[in-house]
Every structure is written in structure tokens, then in C-alpha cells.
Design a protein around this motif. Structure first.
Motif, mmCIF file in Angstrom:
data_model
loop_
_atom_site.group_PDB
_atom_site.id
_atom_site.type_symbol
_atom_site.label_atom_id
_atom_site.label_comp_id
_atom_site.label_asym_id
_atom_site.label_seq_id
_atom_site.Cartn_x
_atom_site.Cartn_y
_atom_site.Cartn_z
ATOM 1 N N VAL A 77 0.862 -1.183 0.000
ATOM 2 C CA VAL A 77 0.000 0.000 0.000
ATOM 3 C C VAL A 77 0.900 1.235 0.000
ATOM 4 C CG1 VAL A 77 -1.865 1.218 1.166
ATOM 5 C CG2 VAL A 77 -1.744 -1.287 1.283
ATOM 6 N N PHE A 78 0.759 2.071 -1.033
ATOM 7 C CA PHE A 78 1.680 3.187 -1.236
ATOM 8 C C PHE A 78 0.941 4.523 -1.204
ATOM 9 C CE2 PHE A 78 3.710 -0.513 -2.958
ATOM 10 C CZ PHE A 78 5.041 -0.359 -2.604
ATOM 11 N N PHE A 79 1.392 5.388 -0.309
ATOM 12 C CA PHE A 79 0.800 6.718 -0.180
ATOM 13 C C PHE A 79 1.464 7.664 -1.165
ATOM 14 C CE2 PHE A 79 0.730 10.836 2.380
ATOM 15 C CZ PHE A 79 -0.564 11.152 1.983
ATOM 16 N N ILE A 80 0.669 8.413 -1.922
ATOM 17 C CA ILE A 80 1.175 9.451 -2.825
ATOM 18 C C ILE A 80 1.188 10.743 -2.022
ATOM 19 C CG2 ILE A 80 0.969 10.504 -5.101
ATOM 20 C CD1 ILE A 80 1.235 7.428 -5.108
ATOM 21 N N SER A 81 2.359 11.150 -1.577
ATOM 22 C CA SER A 81 2.474 12.146 -0.511
ATOM 23 C C SER A 81 2.877 13.541 -0.978
ATOM 24 C CB SER A 81 3.505 11.661 0.517
ATOM 25 O OG SER A 81 3.711 12.616 1.527
ATOM 26 N N PRO A 82 2.313 14.562 -0.312
ATOM 27 C CA PRO A 82 2.714 15.939 -0.600
ATOM 28 C C PRO A 82 3.876 16.425 0.264
ATOM 29 C CG PRO A 82 0.840 15.957 0.869
ATOM 30 C CD PRO A 82 1.139 14.508 0.587
ATOM 31 N N CYS A 83 4.296 15.624 1.275
ATOM 32 C CA CYS A 83 5.290 16.144 2.214
ATOM 33 C C CYS A 83 6.223 15.063 2.751
ATOM 34 C CB CYS A 83 4.612 16.866 3.374
ATOM 35 S SG CYS A 83 3.897 15.752 4.592
ATOM 36 N N PRO A 84 7.443 15.454 3.151
ATOM 37 C CA PRO A 84 8.404 14.486 3.700
ATOM 38 C C PRO A 84 8.004 13.953 5.072
ATOM 39 C CG PRO A 84 9.312 16.712 3.796
ATOM 40 C CD PRO A 84 8.044 16.794 3.002
ATOM 41 N N ALA A 85 7.228 14.714 5.839
ATOM 42 C CA ALA A 85 6.852 14.270 7.185
ATOM 43 C C ALA A 85 6.065 12.962 7.154
ATOM 44 C CB ALA A 85 6.035 15.356 7.892
ATOM 45 N N LYS A 86 5.265 12.764 6.081
ATOM 46 C CA LYS A 86 4.498 11.525 5.963
ATOM 47 C C LYS A 86 5.436 10.335 5.713
ATOM 48 C CE LYS A 86 0.084 12.929 6.044
ATOM 49 N NZ LYS A 86 0.128 14.379 6.003
ATOM 50 N N MET A 87 6.506 10.568 4.965
ATOM 51 C CA MET A 87 7.494 9.513 4.741
ATOM 52 C C MET A 87 8.137 9.127 6.065
ATOM 53 S SD MET A 87 9.144 7.490 2.715
ATOM 54 C CE MET A 87 10.712 6.627 2.540
ATOM 55 N N THR A 88 8.531 10.114 6.841
ATOM 56 C CA THR A 88 9.137 9.851 8.142
ATOM 57 C C THR A 88 8.182 9.100 9.059
ATOM 58 O OG1 THR A 88 10.535 11.816 7.973
ATOM 59 C CG2 THR A 88 10.166 10.941 10.182
ATOM 60 N N ALA A 89 6.911 9.507 9.052
ATOM 61 C CA ALA A 89 5.919 8.863 9.921
ATOM 62 C C ALA A 89 5.685 7.408 9.541
ATOM 63 C CB ALA A 89 4.603 9.642 9.870
ATOM 64 N N SER A 90 5.861 7.070 8.254
ATOM 65 C CA SER A 90 5.665 5.682 7.845
ATOM 66 C C SER A 90 6.813 4.792 8.319
ATOM 67 C CB SER A 90 5.533 5.592 6.318
ATOM 68 O OG SER A 90 6.780 5.795 5.675
ATOM 69 N N ARG A 91 8.008 5.393 8.474
ATOM 70 C CA ARG A 91 9.176 4.623 8.921
ATOM 71 C C ARG A 91 9.365 4.700 10.432
ATOM 72 N NH1 ARG A 91 12.733 3.796 4.517
ATOM 73 N NH2 ARG A 91 11.403 3.473 2.692
ATOM 74 N N SER A 92 8.994 5.818 11.013
ATOM 75 C CA SER A 92 9.082 6.000 12.469
ATOM 76 C C SER A 92 7.709 6.455 12.953
ATOM 77 C CB SER A 92 10.140 7.050 12.820
ATOM 78 O OG SER A 92 11.422 6.641 12.401
ATOM 79 N N PRO A 93 6.774 5.510 13.115
ATOM 80 C CA PRO A 93 5.374 5.873 13.403
ATOM 81 C C PRO A 93 5.196 6.599 14.733
ATOM 82 C CG PRO A 93 5.568 3.567 12.722
ATOM 83 C CD PRO A 93 6.956 4.058 12.986
ATOM 84 N N LEU A 94 4.167 7.416 14.754
ATOM 85 C CA LEU A 94 3.762 8.123 15.967
ATOM 86 C C LEU A 94 2.590 7.378 16.600
ATOM 87 C CD1 LEU A 94 3.900 11.625 14.332
ATOM 88 C CD2 LEU A 94 5.253 11.011 16.325
ATOM 89 N N GLY A 95 2.728 7.024 17.853
ATOM 90 C CA GLY A 95 1.617 6.400 18.565
ATOM 91 C C GLY A 95 1.427 4.922 18.312
ATOM 92 N N ASN A 96 2.238 4.343 17.424
ATOM 93 C CA ASN A 96 2.145 2.917 17.116
ATOM 94 C C ASN A 96 3.535 2.360 16.832
ATOM 95 O OD1 ASN A 96 -0.901 2.215 16.893
ATOM 96 N ND2 ASN A 96 -0.695 4.116 15.727
ATOM 97 N N ASP A 97 3.659 1.053 16.973
ATOM 98 C CA ASP A 97 4.954 0.412 16.740
ATOM 99 C C ASP A 97 5.245 0.219 15.253
ATOM 100 O OD1 ASP A 97 5.503 0.184 19.479
ATOM 101 O OD2 ASP A 97 4.299 -1.639 19.611
ATOM 102 N N SER A 98 4.216 0.175 14.438
ATOM 103 C CA SER A 98 4.416 -0.026 13.002
ATOM 104 C C SER A 98 3.332 0.711 12.228
ATOM 105 C CB SER A 98 4.386 -1.516 12.656
ATOM 106 O OG SER A 98 3.123 -2.079 12.978
ATOM 107 N N SER A 99 3.587 0.888 10.939
ATOM 108 C CA SER A 99 2.640 1.570 10.066
ATOM 109 C C SER A 99 2.084 0.595 9.040
ATOM 110 C CB SER A 99 3.332 2.738 9.350
ATOM 111 O OG SER A 99 2.496 3.291 8.352
#
Length: 442
Positions: free
Chosen positions: A191-213
Motif C-alpha cells: 500500500v503506497f501513499f502518494i504524498s505531498p510532504c516528507p513528514a508523511k514519509m518519516t511517519a511511515s518509517r518511524s510511526p507516531l503512537g504505534n509500533d508499526s505503520s
């Protein structure tokens, strides 16, 4: 035990860096220093907002995202288009052509993030009915703002609503639906997100509030824009895609869209990272503590202003608002498909979002106080111009860097000039003394 090192999408291309102070002076978390003629990013402070990418004239700051060919690593690939993607193209009467184009360029299925926004919106409305939660509740949709709160406003981490952002909810829904329809294994589906920003990329690798994305990869809008434009310009059959019928979810692409879909009255929606900081300072000072909900978006205009978008943010915002109006008129034609998560608890965070302690001077309170006093003393000796010539963004930061052992007082050009002037005066006095007494007699 040291915290695990966090992944960052925003990175420095040292070969392009000229050592100017442009990025230094525009970082909202003071995460950049210039040392030895090159910029350095302090990983613990960086929130991947992309401000440095926008401001760097030499393109030395880059956002690392997944390449388009990454989709080939999975048997099946699903695209999650950010609502802001629709603002990149002119004259859209519906989202259908873009969804169709995504399938034509190689995706097996498309699932709109707007559908995840619908579920999250209903969950937010339900949360706001709980009387004992802190006010204002703060949106968790923008990972850069969440990271900002961790670094600069740690007292507000409890105010962040414990809900996954729409993109993660959409990712879970997309995979579940595709597995049921195709009869395949979940691990076969990327499942691939088409993203407008780098923060979403970071959140997919280092999730907030969860152990994995649930997101397999993040591809920038810039990376697919050319491919999609080419497909949209070609006349041909539209590949069938189930339309979302969620016009207000598409509106999440612009500032205030989240609040509008939730149906809030007593709320504040702010876009632009520095405007968000000012608003949070107002809340911190008790001037806006009567709010029920705060929606903060790091990019100007909302996600349409992301660092990985192609179109001007004002133009994209206008297009999104126009598209939402058109979609609202068509919702009776394309009714909402019933949506549900197999495990309702999965839309919530599995753990609390902790404060980022990078700003702490010392774990021992006594040492921290002593270091604070030392910082105050050094700051008084500095010129207070915040010129950035020393490689730190302000004199206050310079004083802190000195105390932390990352800089020296002589890095300040004004202090250095004083030192040179003092030494020069000493040399003059010594020369005069030798002229008067060439034999060195007392």
C-alpha cells in the motif's frame, strides 16, 4: 538506555551545501547548525516539516521518498492518493480521471485517503463528546505538527487526539478490502501513499503512537506528477474505480477541511509552521484555552502547500475548493460505500506520544539549573543580534551550544573581533614598550 535513532526523510546533500545561513534562520525547531562551512541537521530536533527544502537556494536539502519502481516489490500494489493530489491538475470535474490514471501507470487498485478521513472525522466527533479529555484536543493528522509539539510544546502531548491519521486508516481499509476481493495474503499487498510532504514519509518509517505503520511505502507527488499528467492528456477509456463519494474528505487537503468535515464550531484551524507555533504559544499562555479543537497544518494553505507538490499552493487550494463543491453536488449519484475496520481499536494509537526531551539540558535538575545559569551569563556577553554568523540560529542557541560543548565563544565573530582588538592593543603596547626600552631593562 538510548532511544532508537529515528528515520528522517529530510536529509542534507553536502555536495550542494554552500554553508549559508538561510536554512539555519528558518528552521522552526532550531535543528540546523552551520559548522566547518556546511550545514548539519540535529536529528533529535528535526520534525521533517520541509521548511529547509523550500528555503534552500542551492537545493542542498532533499526529501528522500520511495522510488516509483518500489511498487514492483509486491505482487499487488495499491495507491493511496492524498487529497492534495487532485489540486495539481486543472479542470477536474471529478476525481475519477486521476484514480483511473493511477491504475494505468501500474497500480492494481486505488483507495482514497478521503475515505479514511471520513472514519477519523466520525471518531473525532465522538471523542469531543467525552467531557474529561483535555482542551483543546489537537489534531494528529499532520505528523510535522505532532513532532513540533513533542519538541517545543511537550506539555501538550496529552492533548493530541489518540487517533491514527486518515492515511493510516485508509491503508488498513485498502489492504483489508483488496485481500477479501482478490483472495490473496495481506503480505502480498503493498500500500503506497502518494504524498505531498516528507513528514508523511518519516511517519511511515518511524510511526507516531504505534509500533508499526500499515503503509508499505511513500511516493512523492512530484515523482508521479509527470506520469499522471501524460495519462490525463491522452483520450481513452477510463479504468473503473469505485468512487469515494466523500467530498468533504477531499477538503482535508486545505486548512480547515478537517474541522469542516467534523462539523465543529468552537475550533481553530491554522496553517504554516510558524503560524502554528504562534497559535500554540497563545494556547500555552492561556489566551485560547476555551477552544474545543485545534487543527494545525505545517504547510502553508494545508497539505496543498507541501514541499513535494508541483502546483502553486494557492492555485491548488482554489482547485480543491472548486472540486469539493462539484463533488458535493454529485454525492447523490455516488453514495458512500459502507466502511468499517475489522478491528475498531486499530484506528486508535496503541501507545502514548511522549515528549521529546532533546531540549532538556541535563537529567539531573541541579546540573540543569547550573547550566541554565551559565547560558544566561554567556548570552549577556554575546551581541544579541541573532545574525547566525556563528553557525547557530540565535545568540541564545549559541550560548546553549557553548554550554553543551558544541561551540566556542570565539565562533561569534563579534567576540572574535573583540579578542583580536584586545590582542592587537596588547601587541601595540608591547611594541611601544620595546621601543622605549630596546634592551629590555627594568
Amino acid at each position: 538506555m538510548d532511544a532508537p535513532k529515528r528515520y528522517h526523510s529530510v536529509q542534507l546533500d553536502k555536495s550542494r551545501c554552500k554553508g549559508c545561513t538561510n536554512c539555519l534562520m528558518h528552521c522552526p525547531t532550531e535543528a540546523i547548525r552551520v559548522r566547518d562551512g556546511r550545514a548539519h541537521i540535529i536529528a533529535e530536533r528535526c520534525i521533517d516539516c520541509g521548511e529547509c527544502i523550500r528555503i534552500c537556494d542551492y537545493h542542498a536539502k532533499v526529501a528522500v521518498t520511495d522510488k516509483f519502481d518500489t511498487i514492483k516489490a509486491f505482487r499487488y500494489a495499491i495507491a493511496l492518493p492524498a487529497p492534495s493530489l487532485y489540486g495539481q491538475f486543472r479542470n477536474l470535474q471529478s476525481v475519477q480521471p486521476v484514480l483511473s490514471a493511477l491504475k494505468k501507470i501500474g497500480f492494481d487498485d486505488v483507495f482514497e485517503v478521503a475515505r479514511g478521513a471520513d472514519i477519523v472525522s466520525r471518531a473525532i466527533a465522538q471523542k469531543l463528546r467525552e467531557p474529561n479529555l483535555p482542551r483543546p484536543l489537537i489534531s494528529s493528522a499532520c505528523p510535522a505538527v505532532v513532532r513540533l509539539i513533542q519538541v517545543r510544546f511537550p506539555a501538550f502531548t496529552d492533548n493530541i487526539i489518540n487517533l491514527r491519521p486518515p492515511v493510516e486508516v485508509a491503508a488498513m481499509l485498502a489492504r483489508q478490502r483488496f485481500v477479501r476481493r482478490a483472495g490473496c495474503r495481506p503480505e502480498d499487498v503493498g500500500v503506497f501513499f502518494i504524498s505531498p510532504c516528507p513528514a508523511k514519509m518519516t511517519a511511515s518509517r518511524s510511526p507516531l503512537g504505534n509500533d508499526s505503520s500499515p503503509i508499505s511505502g511513500v511516493i512523492s507527488i512530484m515523482d508521479v506528477y509527470g506520469r499522471l499528467s501524460a495519462m490525463l492528456q491522452k483520450p481513452g477509456e477510463i479504468v473503473p474505480v469505485i468512487p469515494a463519494g466523500l467530498a468533504r474528505g477531499v477538503g482535508w487537503a486545505v486548512s480547515g477541511g478537517e474541522c469542516r468535515e467534523v462539523g465543529l464550531d468552537n475550533h481553530l484551524a491554522v496553517d504554516g509552521i510558524f503560524n502554528v507555533i504562534k497559535a500554540l504559544e497563545e494556547i500555552e499562555n492561556g489566551r485560547l484555552n476555551d477552544l474545543d479543537f485545534f487543527e494545525g497544518l505545517a504547510c502553508n494553505g494545508g497539505c496543498v502547500g507541501g514541499a513535494l507538490t508541483f502546483e502553486n499552493s494557492y492555485v491548488a487550494k482554489m482547485r480543491i475548493n472548486g472540486l469539493v463543491e462539484k463533488l458535493l453536488k454529485r454525492e447523490d449519484i455516488f453514495p458512500k460505500e459502507p466502511l468499517s475496520i475489522e478491528n475498531e481499536q486499530e484506528i486508535y494509537f496503541s501507545r502514548e506520544i511522549p515528549p521529546n526531551t532533546v531540549m532538556k539540558l541535563d537529567s539531573d535538575i541541579k546540573n540543569a539549573i547550573l547550566k541554565m545559569e551559565r547560558i544566561e551569563q554567556i548570552q549577556k556577553q554575546l551581541p544579541g543580534l541573532d545574525c547566525g554568523s556563528c553557525g547557530s540560529p540565535s545568540c541564545r542557541c549559541m550560548a546553549e551550544d557553548i554550554v553543551r560543548g558544541f561551540a566556542d565563544e570565539m565562533d561569534c565573530i563579534f567576540r572574535l573581533k573583540e579578542k583580536v582588538r584586545y590582542l592587537a592593543q596588547g601587541m601595540v603596547e608591547l611594541a611601544d614598550s620595546l621601543d622605549k626600552n630596546p634592551n629590555g631593562e627594568k
